[in-house]
Design a protein around this motif. Structure first.
Motif, PDB file in Angstrom:
ATOM      1  N   LEU A 118       0.862  -1.186   0.000  1.00 22.88           N
ATOM      2  CA  LEU A 118       0.000   0.000   0.000  1.00 22.88           C
ATOM      3  C   LEU A 118       0.896   1.232   0.000  1.00 22.88           C
ATOM      4  O   LEU A 118       2.014   1.195   0.523  1.00 22.88           O
ATOM      5  CB  LEU A 118      -0.894   0.005   1.242  1.00 22.88           C
ATOM      6  CG  LEU A 118      -2.107  -0.919   1.171  1.00 22.88           C
ATOM      7  CD1 LEU A 118      -2.711  -1.093   2.554  1.00 22.88           C
ATOM      8  CD2 LEU A 118      -3.140  -0.391   0.213  1.00 22.88           C
ATOM      9  N   PRO A 119       0.436   2.351  -0.541  1.00 24.05           N
ATOM     10  CA  PRO A 119       1.284   3.543  -0.608  1.00 24.05           C
ATOM     11  C   PRO A 119       1.607   4.102   0.785  1.00 24.05           C
ATOM     12  O   PRO A 119       0.837   3.921   1.726  1.00 24.05           O
ATOM     13  CB  PRO A 119       0.454   4.540  -1.420  1.00 24.05           C
ATOM     14  CG  PRO A 119      -0.935   4.028  -1.389  1.00 24.05           C
ATOM     15  CD  PRO A 119      -0.857   2.555  -1.176  1.00 24.05           C
ATOM     16  N   THR A 120       2.755   4.775   0.873  1.00 26.10           N
ATOM     17  CA  THR A 120       3.159   5.381   2.148  1.00 26.10           C
ATOM     18  C   THR A 120       2.394   6.672   2.412  1.00 26.10           C
ATOM     19  O   THR A 120       2.315   7.114   3.553  1.00 26.10           O
ATOM     20  CB  THR A 120       4.677   5.682   2.144  1.00 26.10           C
ATOM     21  OG1 THR A 120       4.982   6.416   0.957  1.00 26.10           O
ATOM     22  CG2 THR A 120       5.482   4.398   2.146  1.00 26.10           C
ATOM     23  N   ASP A 121       1.833   7.264   1.370  1.00 21.02           N
ATOM     24  CA  ASP A 121       1.022   8.475   1.517  1.00 21.02           C
ATOM     25  C   ASP A 121      -0.259   8.127   2.288  1.00 21.02           C
ATOM     26  O   ASP A 121      -1.067   7.311   1.847  1.00 21.02           O
ATOM     27  CB  ASP A 121       0.688   9.014   0.117  1.00 21.02           C
ATOM     28  CG  ASP A 121      -0.227  10.228   0.155  1.00 21.02           C
ATOM     29  OD1 ASP A 121      -0.178  10.971   1.160  1.00 21.02           O
ATOM     30  OD2 ASP A 121      -0.982  10.430  -0.811  1.00 21.02           O
ATOM     31  N   ASP A 122      -0.439   8.730   3.461  1.00 18.87           N
ATOM     32  CA  ASP A 122      -1.542   8.358   4.356  1.00 18.87           C
ATOM     33  C   ASP A 122      -2.917   8.578   3.739  1.00 18.87           C
ATOM     34  O   ASP A 122      -3.809   7.746   3.907  1.00 18.87           O
ATOM     35  CB  ASP A 122      -1.440   9.139   5.682  1.00 18.87           C
ATOM     36  CG  ASP A 122      -0.292   8.637   6.546  1.00 18.87           C
ATOM     37  OD1 ASP A 122       0.104   7.468   6.360  1.00 18.87           O
ATOM     38  OD2 ASP A 122       0.200   9.403   7.383  1.00 18.87           O
ATOM     39  N   THR A 123      -3.117   9.692   3.031  1.00 17.04           N
ATOM     40  CA  THR A 123      -4.442   9.972   2.481  1.00 17.04           C
ATOM     41  C   THR A 123      -4.817   8.941   1.413  1.00 17.04           C
ATOM     42  O   THR A 123      -5.938   8.432   1.399  1.00 17.04           O
ATOM     43  CB  THR A 123      -4.525  11.397   1.889  1.00 17.04           C
ATOM     44  OG1 THR A 123      -3.471  11.558   0.940  1.00 17.04           O
ATOM     45  CG2 THR A 123      -4.393  12.450   2.960  1.00 17.04           C
ATOM     46  N   LEU A 124      -3.869   8.601   0.542  1.00 17.99           N
ATOM     47  CA  LEU A 124      -4.112   7.600  -0.497  1.00 17.99           C
ATOM     48  C   LEU A 124      -4.312   6.221   0.127  1.00 17.99           C
ATOM     49  O   LEU A 124      -5.213   5.474  -0.250  1.00 17.99           O
ATOM     50  CB  LEU A 124      -2.938   7.586  -1.477  1.00 17.99           C
ATOM     51  CG  LEU A 124      -3.127   6.915  -2.827  1.00 17.99           C
ATOM     52  CD1 LEU A 124      -4.301   7.518  -3.579  1.00 17.99           C
ATOM     53  CD2 LEU A 124      -1.870   7.025  -3.651  1.00 17.99           C
ATOM     54  N   ASN A 126      -5.423   5.487   3.201  1.00 19.79           N
ATOM     55  CA  ASN A 126      -6.729   5.437   3.860  1.00 19.79           C
ATOM     56  C   ASN A 126      -7.872   5.390   2.851  1.00 19.79           C
ATOM     57  O   ASN A 126      -8.866   4.690   3.064  1.00 19.79           O
ATOM     58  CB  ASN A 126      -6.909   6.632   4.802  1.00 19.79           C
ATOM     59  CG  ASN A 126      -5.951   6.552   5.976  1.00 19.79           C
ATOM     60  OD1 ASN A 126      -5.508   5.474   6.351  1.00 19.79           O
ATOM     61  ND2 ASN A 126      -5.611   7.697   6.546  1.00 19.79           N
ATOM     62  N   GLN A 127      -7.727   6.124   1.750  1.00 17.86           N
ATOM     63  CA  GLN A 127      -8.762   6.133   0.716  1.00 17.86           C
ATOM     64  C   GLN A 127      -8.946   4.723   0.142  1.00 17.86           C
ATOM     65  O   GLN A 127     -10.071   4.259  -0.043  1.00 17.86           O
ATOM     66  CB  GLN A 127      -8.367   7.117  -0.390  1.00 17.86           C
ATOM     67  CG  GLN A 127      -9.408   7.259  -1.480  1.00 17.86           C
ATOM     68  CD  GLN A 127      -8.944   8.191  -2.602  1.00 17.86           C
ATOM     69  OE1 GLN A 127      -7.859   8.769  -2.547  1.00 17.86           O
ATOM     70  NE2 GLN A 127      -9.758   8.313  -3.629  1.00 17.86           N
ATOM     71  N   ILE A 128      -7.836   4.028  -0.118  1.00 20.62           N
ATOM     72  CA  ILE A 128      -7.903   2.669  -0.668  1.00 20.62           C
ATOM     73  C   ILE A 128      -8.510   1.719   0.355  1.00 20.62           C
ATOM     74  O   ILE A 128      -9.430   0.950   0.046  1.00 20.62           O
ATOM     75  CB  ILE A 128      -6.499   2.184  -1.093  1.00 20.62           C
ATOM     76  CG1 ILE A 128      -5.986   3.015  -2.280  1.00 20.62           C
ATOM     77  CG2 ILE A 128      -6.530   0.703  -1.465  1.00 20.62           C
ATOM     78  CD1 ILE A 128      -4.520   2.811  -2.600  1.00 20.62           C
ATOM     79  N   LYS A 129      -8.005   1.764   1.594  1.00 18.30           N
ATOM     80  CA  LYS A 129      -8.499   0.852   2.634  1.00 18.30           C
ATOM     81  C   LYS A 129      -9.986   1.055   2.903  1.00 18.30           C
ATOM     82  O   LYS A 129     -10.739   0.090   3.008  1.00 18.30           O
ATOM     83  CB  LYS A 129      -7.721   1.058   3.932  1.00 18.30           C
ATOM     84  CG  LYS A 129      -6.367   0.404   3.954  1.00 18.30           C
ATOM     85  CD  LYS A 129      -5.726   0.618   5.302  1.00 18.30           C
ATOM     86  CE  LYS A 129      -4.385  -0.057   5.408  1.00 18.30           C
ATOM     87  NZ  LYS A 129      -3.710   0.278   6.657  1.00 18.30           N
ATOM     88  N   ASN A 130     -10.420   2.310   3.030  1.00 24.94           N
ATOM     89  CA  ASN A 130     -11.825   2.595   3.336  1.00 24.94           C
ATOM     90  C   ASN A 130     -12.752   2.169   2.201  1.00 24.94           C
ATOM     91  O   ASN A 130     -13.761   1.512   2.424  1.00 24.94           O
ATOM     92  CB  ASN A 130     -12.033   4.079   3.649  1.00 24.94           C
ATOM     93  CG  ASN A 130     -11.353   4.472   4.951  1.00 24.94           C
ATOM     94  OD1 ASN A 130     -11.046   3.621   5.782  1.00 24.94           O
ATOM     95  ND2 ASN A 130     -11.103   5.752   5.109  1.00 24.94           N
ATOM     96  N   ALA A 131     -12.419   2.557   0.971  1.00 23.73           N
ATOM     97  CA  ALA A 131     -13.288   2.252  -0.163  1.00 23.73           C
ATOM     98  C   ALA A 131     -13.363   0.747  -0.417  1.00 23.73           C
ATOM     99  O   ALA A 131     -14.413   0.217  -0.734  1.00 23.73           O
ATOM    100  CB  ALA A 131     -12.811   2.979  -1.409  1.00 23.73           C
ATOM    101  N   PHE A 132     -12.233   0.046  -0.240  1.00 26.51           N
ATOM    102  CA  PHE A 132     -12.227  -1.397  -0.518  1.00 26.51           C
ATOM    103  C   PHE A 132     -12.784  -2.195   0.660  1.00 26.51           C
ATOM    104  O   PHE A 132     -13.635  -3.053   0.494  1.00 26.51           O
ATOM    105  CB  PHE A 132     -10.804  -1.867  -0.842  1.00 26.51           C
ATOM    106  CG  PHE A 132     -10.743  -3.322  -1.229  1.00 26.51           C
ATOM    107  CD1 PHE A 132     -11.119  -3.716  -2.503  1.00 26.51           C
ATOM    108  CD2 PHE A 132     -10.327  -4.291  -0.337  1.00 26.51           C
ATOM    109  CE1 PHE A 132     -11.078  -5.049  -2.875  1.00 26.51           C
ATOM    110  CE2 PHE A 132     -10.289  -5.627  -0.698  1.00 26.51           C
ATOM    111  CZ  PHE A 132     -10.661  -6.007  -1.979  1.00 26.51           C
TER     112      PHE A 132
END
Length: 162
Positions: A118-124, A126-132
């Motif tokens: 997963l990317p190290t960028d927190d916003t990206l 979290n966006q991936i984890k939440n949506a998936f």
């Protein structure tokens, strides 16, 4: 040599394809790519100084590393060549996220790609984890690759799972 002998070669090369190509420093522009201190960077600022009494015009590059976001600078004579990385962006469909932070992606050919974190960028991230995870949406992840490194750089939602 008999026909029954088998030969095993460990491949450590990628068919001789270079990770970079040369480009004259004076032709590199803002929003292009350049290698500074062996890191692939996106050029955010270019300034050119005039020639001195006995010298070349110099190009001052300010770039941001495309993988870790660090700001790097370099000064190169404008007539000299700089290395420019081959930067590729590829879209994959997200299949699964493992507990240890690796993603399972579906390639165009129908195979899976399981070697990306997963990317190290927190916003990206979290966006991936939440949506998936919570919403169960199908997503397309854009993976940027350059100089042997790969990283997820963007995400697109393509609707909810059935």
């Amino acid at each position: 040599m008999s026909d029954s002998e088998e030969h095993h070669f460990e491949s450590k090369a990628d068919a001789g394809a270079s990770k970079t190509y040369p480009q004259q420093a004076g032709t590199i522009r803002k929003n292009g790519y350049i290698v500074i201190k062996n890191r692939p960077c996106k050029v955010v600022e270019v300034s050119t100084s005039k020639t001195g009494k006995h010298g070349h015009a110099k190009c001052h590059f300010v770039g941001i590393d495309i993988f870790n976001g660090k700001k790097l600078e370099d000064i190169v004579p404008s007539s000299h060549n700089c290395d420019v990385p081959h930067v590729d962006r590829t879209d994959y469909q997200l299949i699964d996220i493992s507990e240890d932070g690796f993603v399972s992606l579906l390639t165009e050919s129908g195979n899976t790609k399981d070697d990306l974190r997963l990317p190290t960028d927190d916003t990206l991230n979290n966006q991936i984890k939440n949506a998936f995870g919570e919403e169960g949406k199908d997503m397309i992840l854009t993976v940027m690759s350059a100089m042997g490194e790969e990283q997820i750089c963007a995400v697109k939602e393509i609707g909810a799972k059935n």
